[in-house]
Every structure is written in structure tokens, then in C-alpha cells.
Design a protein around this motif. Structure first.
Motif, PDB file in Angstrom:
ATOM      1  N   HIS A  25     -16.090  -7.397  -1.368  1.00 19.27           N
ATOM      2  CA  HIS A  25     -15.875  -5.961  -1.688  1.00 19.27           C
ATOM      3  C   HIS A  25     -16.522  -4.992  -0.842  1.00 19.27           C
ATOM      4  CE1 HIS A  25     -15.328  -7.506  -6.137  1.00 19.27           C
ATOM      5  NE2 HIS A  25     -14.405  -6.263  -6.137  1.00 19.27           N
ATOM      6  N   LEU A  26     -17.914  -5.393  -0.506  1.00 22.86           N
ATOM      7  CA  LEU A  26     -18.703  -4.579   0.458  1.00 22.86           C
ATOM      8  C   LEU A  26     -18.013  -4.738   1.945  1.00 22.86           C
ATOM      9  CD1 LEU A  26     -22.380  -5.558  -0.449  1.00 22.86           C
ATOM     10  CD2 LEU A  26     -20.711  -3.752  -1.283  1.00 22.86           C
ATOM     11  N   ALA A  27     -17.317  -5.621   2.177  1.00 22.67           N
ATOM     12  CA  ALA A  27     -16.629  -5.784   3.738  1.00 22.67           C
ATOM     13  C   ALA A  27     -15.517  -4.727   3.478  1.00 22.67           C
ATOM     14  CB  ALA A  27     -16.140  -7.121   3.932  1.00 22.67           C
ATOM     15  N   GLN A  39     -23.820  -3.645   8.426  1.00 19.61           N
ATOM     16  CA  GLN A  39     -23.062  -3.843   9.780  1.00 19.61           C
ATOM     17  C   GLN A  39     -23.465  -4.610  10.709  1.00 19.61           C
ATOM     18  OE1 GLN A  39     -20.048  -0.504  10.187  1.00 19.61           O
ATOM     19  NE2 GLN A  39     -20.768   0.457   8.657  1.00 19.61           N
ATOM     20  N   VAL A  40     -24.293  -5.630  10.083  1.00 22.41           N
ATOM     21  CA  VAL A  40     -24.824  -6.618  11.275  1.00 22.41           C
ATOM     22  C   VAL A  40     -23.731  -7.803  11.185  1.00 22.41           C
ATOM     23  CG1 VAL A  40     -26.649  -7.824  12.115  1.00 22.41           C
ATOM     24  CG2 VAL A  40     -27.002  -6.045  10.720  1.00 22.41           C
ATOM     25  N   LEU A  63     -26.843 -11.734   2.622  1.00 24.65           N
ATOM     26  CA  LEU A  63     -25.425 -11.587   3.080  1.00 24.65           C
ATOM     27  C   LEU A  63     -24.702 -10.059   2.864  1.00 24.65           C
ATOM     28  CD1 LEU A  63     -22.787 -12.565   4.580  1.00 24.65           C
ATOM     29  CD2 LEU A  63     -22.026 -13.707   2.734  1.00 24.65           C
ATOM     30  N   HIS A  64     -25.100  -9.894   1.508  1.00 29.11           N
ATOM     31  CA  HIS A  64     -24.499  -8.438   1.086  1.00 29.11           C
ATOM     32  C   HIS A  64     -25.160  -7.284   2.040  1.00 29.11           C
ATOM     33  CE1 HIS A  64     -23.669 -10.262  -3.021  1.00 29.11           C
ATOM     34  NE2 HIS A  64     -23.165  -9.215  -2.842  1.00 29.11           N
ATOM     35  N   LEU A  65     -26.781  -7.508   2.379  1.00 29.49           N
ATOM     36  CA  LEU A  65     -27.400  -6.536   3.203  1.00 29.49           C
ATOM     37  C   LEU A  65     -26.848  -6.452   4.749  1.00 29.49           C
ATOM     38  CD1 LEU A  65     -31.056  -7.051   1.876  1.00 29.49           C
ATOM     39  CD2 LEU A  65     -29.312  -5.223   1.265  1.00 29.49           C
ATOM     40  N   CYS A  66     -26.476  -7.856   5.252  1.00 28.18           N
ATOM     41  CA  CYS A  66     -25.924  -7.942   6.451  1.00 28.18           C
ATOM     42  C   CYS A  66     -24.464  -7.153   6.573  1.00 28.18           C
ATOM     43  CB  CYS A  66     -25.690  -9.400   6.935  1.00 28.18           C
ATOM     44  SG  CYS A  66     -27.191 -10.245   7.114  1.00 28.18           S
TER      45      CYS A  66
END
Length: 350
Positions: A139-141, A110-111, A103-106
Motif C-alpha cells: 500500500h505504501l509503495a 523513500q530509501v 520496511l514501512h519506514l524505508c
């Protein structure tokens, strides 16, 4: 990205027991592109032309189709020389060397469609997983300005108070990078309609509950917004319940009002005073906001502070009053407009 399978390919996701992983750089500790999108499930925003379109879009986004399709494309077949054997890639068990889940990588790449599919089906433990920089998917979002994902994570119950390696919560990041739309997605109350569309039960209050949480620099979200000179963010935080006088930043004991005075932002000073900012709040050295205004020869801010009740004769730890700090050639009445002085009960006009 190489697709790998863990030796326990059937595990449901990263395990939190047994200690933390070593911390190293995941490549998202710098400022990303500045582009935001309105989230699709906000209480005041519609997902389409009507209820049917909204429910249809939600059902489509959170069906198992994207995950099933992805899993079928990622099966690792055997070569023609080896015995027939096939291993299916398990995204739930994947963990990168930087501690990122799938999920972090998605979110990093930005998939959005695949990220929403994961959000719809994973547990809170998975949603709140922190990578080696202590960054959660939320955080990443924020870093990648994906407001729609921010809102879906909030509705699903992601912990908005977890802190990264700098002590920043997702709301700190929104204030630091002036992400007003993302801040609203993070703090706006979740409605029953949103929970129903995502198939969520009542998981309690979503979004940040402690708006006074400090990062490792000792700054609250309100203080970060003031330092960013973001009037709109300051207004949003105050209307969301942020308190002006509850915390002093760690280095010198300044309140949000002290910071606004130091920046020379009369508009922010006036807004904080209207919200109840204490004009006589002392720093660790005893200086009040009026000491700072007098020392900077700022008559506009000094006048606003005096009108709000600041004491011009209050000494700091060195026994200096705001009047003592005023320049001798400066009109002292600009600093302290004594419009309430009375002689024999009658007001004295200056």
C-alpha cells in the motif's frame, strides 16, 4: 527518528499472534506526490544492457551488505561513566507507535536501496504486516509512487488483496490516483526469470487474483477507474480480466456502465458495452443505464445503448420507462432509433 531496541531484541520481527494493535494515524492516508518510475524487473523490461548487468544489479541490491552496514552504524554504545556494554539495534524487531515496521519506514521515507535489501531477505509475514491503518508495505509503495518497489514486492509474493482501513487494496489505490505504471507492475504475471533473479521459489500466482473485490464503499477497481474517468486504466483492467457485470456498487446498485452513463462519458460507455456491459442491468430501483441517459437528455449515449440492445420500454420500480423519462420536446428518435422496424417484412426508413 529515535532508534530504540525492544526488550526482546533478538526476535525476528513483529508477531501476528495475540490480537491486533490499536489503530491510529500513520500520516500516509492522503495523496502523495505524483511521480512514478518504471520497475526494473518487469517481464518486458531489462535491468541493464544485458543479462550480466541485470544479475549483477540484483546481487548487489539483495546482498546482506546494506543491512550489515546499517546495523554496524546503529550500535548503541555506552557512556564513559558506565560499564562497557553495547546493544546492537535490530531493525527486524522494530515497530513504531503507529505500527510501522522498519520496511514501512524505508518506503515512507523513500530509501529505496535499504527497502530492496529488506524485501530480499524478509519473510512473507513481514512483507504482509499491516500498520495501524491496515496498510502493508505494498500500500505504501503505491501511495509514494515507487513502482520498482511495487514490482519487487509482487515478485516476492506480497498479498495484493489485503485491504486498508478504507477497504482499498493496492490496486484500488492505483485506480484512484491513476497510477497506470504501478497498476501494470502489480498485475503483470511474474516470470521465471524474475523469480530466479530474486532467489524466489514458485510461490503461486502473484498479484491480485480477485479483480472484483469491493472496498468499504462497495466499489470495485473497475468502478473506481470509471469514476476517475481513466480510459487507460479501464482498458488495462478489462484486458487483465476484470468483469463488467459481476458487481453492483453498494449504495444504489449501479454497475460500471451506470457510472459511465451518469458521468456522460460516451467513450467509456462504448468501451464497457464492447466488453459485454449489460445495457438492461437494473439498479436497486429498477433503473437501467438507458433510464439514466434518458433522464439526462443525452442522445449520444442513449443511441449507443439502444444500438447495443437496450430496451426503451423496460419499466423501473415506479413503472417509468426510458421513453417516459424523455422530455416531451425532445426528438424521441434520438433516444430510440428504431432502425429495425419492419412493415410486412420490409424495413421502414425513418
Amino acid at each position: 527518528m529515535a532508534l530504540t531496541t525492544g526488550s526482546d531484541g533478538g526476535r525476528s520481527g513483529p508477531k501476528l499472534a495475540g490480537g491486533r494493535l490499536s489503530r491510529c494515524d500513520s500520516g500516509l492516508d492522503e495523496e502523495a506526490e505524483r511521480q512514478e518510475q518504471p520497475w526494473g524487473l518487469g517481464p518486458d523490461l531489462e535491468c541493464g544492457a544485458g543479462e550480466e548487468r541485470c544479475e549483477s544489479a540484483c546481487d548487489s541490491a539483495y546482498s546482506s551488505g546494506p543491512l550489515d552496514s546499517f546495523s554496524s552504524r546503529c550500535s548503541l554504545g555506552s557512556s564513559s561513566k558506565a560499564p562497557a556494554q553495547e546493544t546492537t539495534f535490530n531493525p527486524w524487531a522494530y515497530l513504531s507507535k503507529e505500527g510501522d515496521t522498519f520496511l514501512h519506514l524505508c518506503i515512507i521515507h523513500q530509501v529505496e536501496a535499504l527497502a530492496l535489501a529488506f524485501i530480499g531477505q524478509c519473510s512473507l509475514e513481514y512483507l504482509n504486516w499491516q500498520n495501524d491503518l491496515f496498510q502493508t508495505p505494498l500500500h505504501l509503495a503505491m501511495y509514494t509512487r515507487q513502482t520498482n518497489i511495487v514490482r519487487h514486492l509482487v515478485v516476492k509474493g506480497s498479498d495484493a488483496e489485503l485491504q486498508d482501513r478504507n477497504g482499498n487494496t493496492p490496486l484500488h489505490l492505483a485506480c484512484l490516483y491513476s497510477l497506470e505504471e504501478s497498476a501494470r507492475a502489480l498485475t503483470q504475471p511474474v516470470t521465471a526469470k524474475e523469480r530466479r533473479l530474486l532467489g524466489c521459489g514458485d510461490s503461486g500466482t502473484a498479484g491480485p487474483r480477485n479483480l472484483e473485490r469491493q472496498n468499504w464503499q462497495g466499489l470495485t477497481c473497475l468502478q473506481v477507474a470509471v469514476l476517475s474517468r481513466n480510459d487507460g486504466m479501464v482498458e488495462h483492467l478489462l484486458s487483465s480480466g476484470a468483469r463488467v457485470n459481476t458487481q453492483q456498487e453498494a449504495t444504489s446498485g449501479r454497475t460500471a456502465l451506470h457510472l459511465a452513463v451518469e458521468l456522460g462519458e460516451l467513450g467509456l460507455v462504448s468501451r464497457l458495452l464492447r466488453a459485454g456491459g449489460d445495457p438492461d442491468a437494473p439498479m436497486y430501483n429498477g433503473c437501467t443505464p438507458l433510464h439514466l441517459a434518458a433522464g439526462r437528455l443525452d442522445p449520444g449515449i442513449a443511441s449507443a445503448l439502444c444500438q447495443a440492445g437496450a430496451d426503451p420500454l423496460l419499466p423501473n420500480l415506479e413503472e417509468d420507462t426510458p421513453m417516459d423519462l424523455a422530455d416531451s420536446n425532445w426528438n424521441i428518435l434520438d433516444l430510440c432509433p428504431f432502425d429495425d422496424v419492419r412493415l410486412r417484412g420490409q424495413p421502414v426508413a425513418v
